[in-house]
Scaffold this active site. Structure first.
Site, mmCIF file in Angstrom:
data_model
loop_
_atom_site.group_PDB
_atom_site.id
_atom_site.type_symbol
_atom_site.label_atom_id
_atom_site.label_comp_id
_atom_site.label_asym_id
_atom_site.label_seq_id
_atom_site.Cartn_x
_atom_site.Cartn_y
_atom_site.Cartn_z
ATOM 1 N N ASP A 161 0.810 -1.207 0.000
ATOM 2 C CA ASP A 161 0.000 0.000 0.000
ATOM 3 C C ASP A 161 0.850 1.267 0.000
ATOM 4 O O ASP A 161 0.550 2.220 -0.716
ATOM 5 C CB ASP A 161 -0.929 -0.017 1.218
ATOM 6 C CG ASP A 161 -1.879 1.166 1.248
ATOM 7 O OD1 ASP A 161 -2.981 1.042 0.694
ATOM 8 O OD2 ASP A 161 -1.503 2.217 1.805
ATOM 9 N N PHE A 189 -5.441 2.151 0.259
ATOM 10 C CA PHE A 189 -5.687 1.540 -1.052
ATOM 11 C C PHE A 189 -5.782 0.023 -0.964
ATOM 12 O O PHE A 189 -6.409 -0.601 -1.809
ATOM 13 C CB PHE A 189 -4.627 2.000 -2.054
ATOM 14 C CG PHE A 189 -4.686 3.476 -2.304
ATOM 15 C CD1 PHE A 189 -5.890 4.090 -2.590
ATOM 16 C CD2 PHE A 189 -3.553 4.266 -2.216
ATOM 17 C CE1 PHE A 189 -5.974 5.464 -2.792
ATOM 18 C CE2 PHE A 189 -3.622 5.637 -2.422
ATOM 19 C CZ PHE A 189 -4.837 6.236 -2.705
ATOM 20 N N ASP A 190 -5.201 -0.588 0.062
ATOM 21 C CA ASP A 190 -5.489 -1.989 0.339
ATOM 22 C C ASP A 190 -6.964 -2.157 0.674
ATOM 23 O O ASP A 190 -7.636 -3.066 0.167
ATOM 24 C CB ASP A 190 -4.632 -2.491 1.503
ATOM 25 C CG ASP A 190 -3.363 -3.188 1.053
ATOM 26 O OD1 ASP A 190 -3.393 -3.850 0.004
ATOM 27 O OD2 ASP A 190 -2.337 -3.069 1.749
ATOM 28 N N VAL A 191 -7.460 -1.291 1.556
ATOM 29 C CA VAL A 191 -8.870 -1.361 1.939
ATOM 30 C C VAL A 191 -9.765 -1.125 0.726
ATOM 31 O O VAL A 191 -10.722 -1.868 0.474
ATOM 32 C CB VAL A 191 -9.177 -0.340 3.051
ATOM 33 C CG1 VAL A 191 -10.676 -0.268 3.321
ATOM 34 C CG2 VAL A 191 -8.425 -0.693 4.327
#
Length: 404
Positions: A161, A189-191
């Site tokens: 991320d 941005f992972d989420v």
């Protein structure tokens, strides 16, 4: 009814037995869907937990060393990393070593039985094990196969991320104008990619329901980042403008940021003329609404340097808490800057019930409520995030039994 659909209805009968075996309850919209979770860290496990909350039976496959996030500490709850606990509820767990022939055979059998397979290995990393999409689809043509990467299925760069926060431009717009670029306080941005992955899987399941066809779903962190940057990427793509860091200010709306008061800071979010009129009246300056410099949103934005001293002077006569009470009562969007603790407590006070406990008397874990509310088929909270390999024996026995 097509042959693939016939098979799927037949499999769902057995999937319901599996669901009951592992203690899943409720009538979630994905009840009867089996998910093979070959993902680890954040984006993939976020997606599979969302599917599990919606009723799917998610079988989490871990290497003998376990998911990386099991060791991402502090903080901890007992011996568990709270990072791991945040994205792995409602799953059952098996340890499989792909280098072992028997374990690999079980992994392939799980892939053959699954409605959905989620993986976030490096591109091409599962091909040597016969767990890539093309190979899995030969024995399971209706599978929805979800592949999560950092930069696309053609690019071998590892996806972290923090790298994407830098590469996407996000860090260039985050932080004070005269300070250093800053990362977000969460792997944003992972989420986001996890949520995009969930959406893609649900769309592919609907397509399969309509046609009997499985398909591959590809998501990647960089594409999610560029999409999630929304108006900021549009500023460049559509307007030719390269956004810059503005601290807590908004490039297009004003006042829309934290402001100093007589004591403490208060966020004021003035999105339209009606709200500006409320703010002006509460501050004792109704004339602001007829001042040609401030009357319209575009004028306020263009003349913010002239307006800000006037607003700060007015706000200096009360504390942030006093202004919060006054402005909120008048219908003006505003907020204090809370800690995470205060944020959870606020959600509790307004009745959102943000914390749900999952598990049983032997292992109960407080987790954050799924944000989706469904009136007919609500999410369920059955299983605590599993210990490494806790369901190994039961899953191995199930995979060894006849299926077709």
């Amino acid at each position: 009814m097509s042959e693939p659909n016939k098979r799927r209805y037949y499999v769902n009968d057995k999937a319901q037995e599996l669901r009951e075996m592992f203690g899943r309850t409720g009538n979630g919209p994905l009840a009867g869907i089996i998910v093979a979770d070959f993902a680890r860290v954040l984006a993939g496990p976020m997606a599979t937990m969302m599917l599990a909350d919606l009723g799917a039976t998610v079988i989490k496959v871990e290497s003998p060393g376990g998911d990386d996030t099991r060791s991402w500490t502090p903080p901890k709850r007992g011996e568990d990393a709270t990072y791991y606990l945040s994205i792995n509820r409602n799953k059952v767990d098996i340890v499989l070593d792909f280098r072992d022939a028997e374990d690999l055979a079980l992994a392939r059998e799980l892939a053959r039985r699954a409605d959905v397979l989620v993986e976030n290995f490096k591109p091409g990393g599962l091909k040597k094990y016969g767990l890539d999409y093309d190979t899995v689809a030969e024995s399971n043509p209706t599978v929805v196969y979800s592949s999560v990467t950092g930069f696309g299925s053609h690019n071998p760069m590892p996806g972290y991320d923090l790298l994407v926060q830098g590469l996407s431009g996000f860090m260039s717009i985050t932080g004070s104008p005269d300070g250093e670029p800053q990362r977000a306080g969460v792997a944003i941005f992972d989420v986001m990619t996890g949520l995009h992955t969930t959406i893609g899987i649900l769309a592919a399941l609907q397509h399969r329901s309509n046609t009997g066809e499985g398909q591959k779903v590809d998501t990647n962190l960089l594409s999610s980042a560029l999409s999630g940057l929304a108006n900021q990427t549009s500023a460049y793509v559509a307007g030719g403008v390269v956004p810059k860091r503005m601290g807590n200010a908004h490039p297009s709306v004003y006042p829309y940021q934290p402001f100093e008061t007589g004591e403490g800071e208060l966020i004021i979010a003035c999105g339209n003329g009606t709200q500006f009129a409320v703010l002006a009246e509460a501050c004792g300056h109704p004339e602001w609404t007829t001042d040609p410099r401030f009357a319209k949103a575009g004028d306020r934005n263009a003349n913010r340097e002239e307006f800000q001293p006037l607003l700060l002077e007015a706000l200096s006569h009360r504390s942030a808490q006093e202004w919060y009470e006054v402005l909120s009562a008048a219908g003006m969007p505003c907020a204090p800057i809370n800690t995470i603790e205060q944020g959870v407590q606020y959600a509790e006070r307004i009745g959102l019930e943000p914390v749900v406990e999952v598990g049983d008397a032997a292992r109960t874990i407080p987790t954050v409520r799924n944000p989706i509310t469904l009136s007919k088929s609500p999410v369920s909270y059955d299983l605590a995030p599993p210990a490494l390999g806790q369901d190994d024996e039961a899953v191995r026995r199930w995979l060894s039994e006849s299926w077709d």
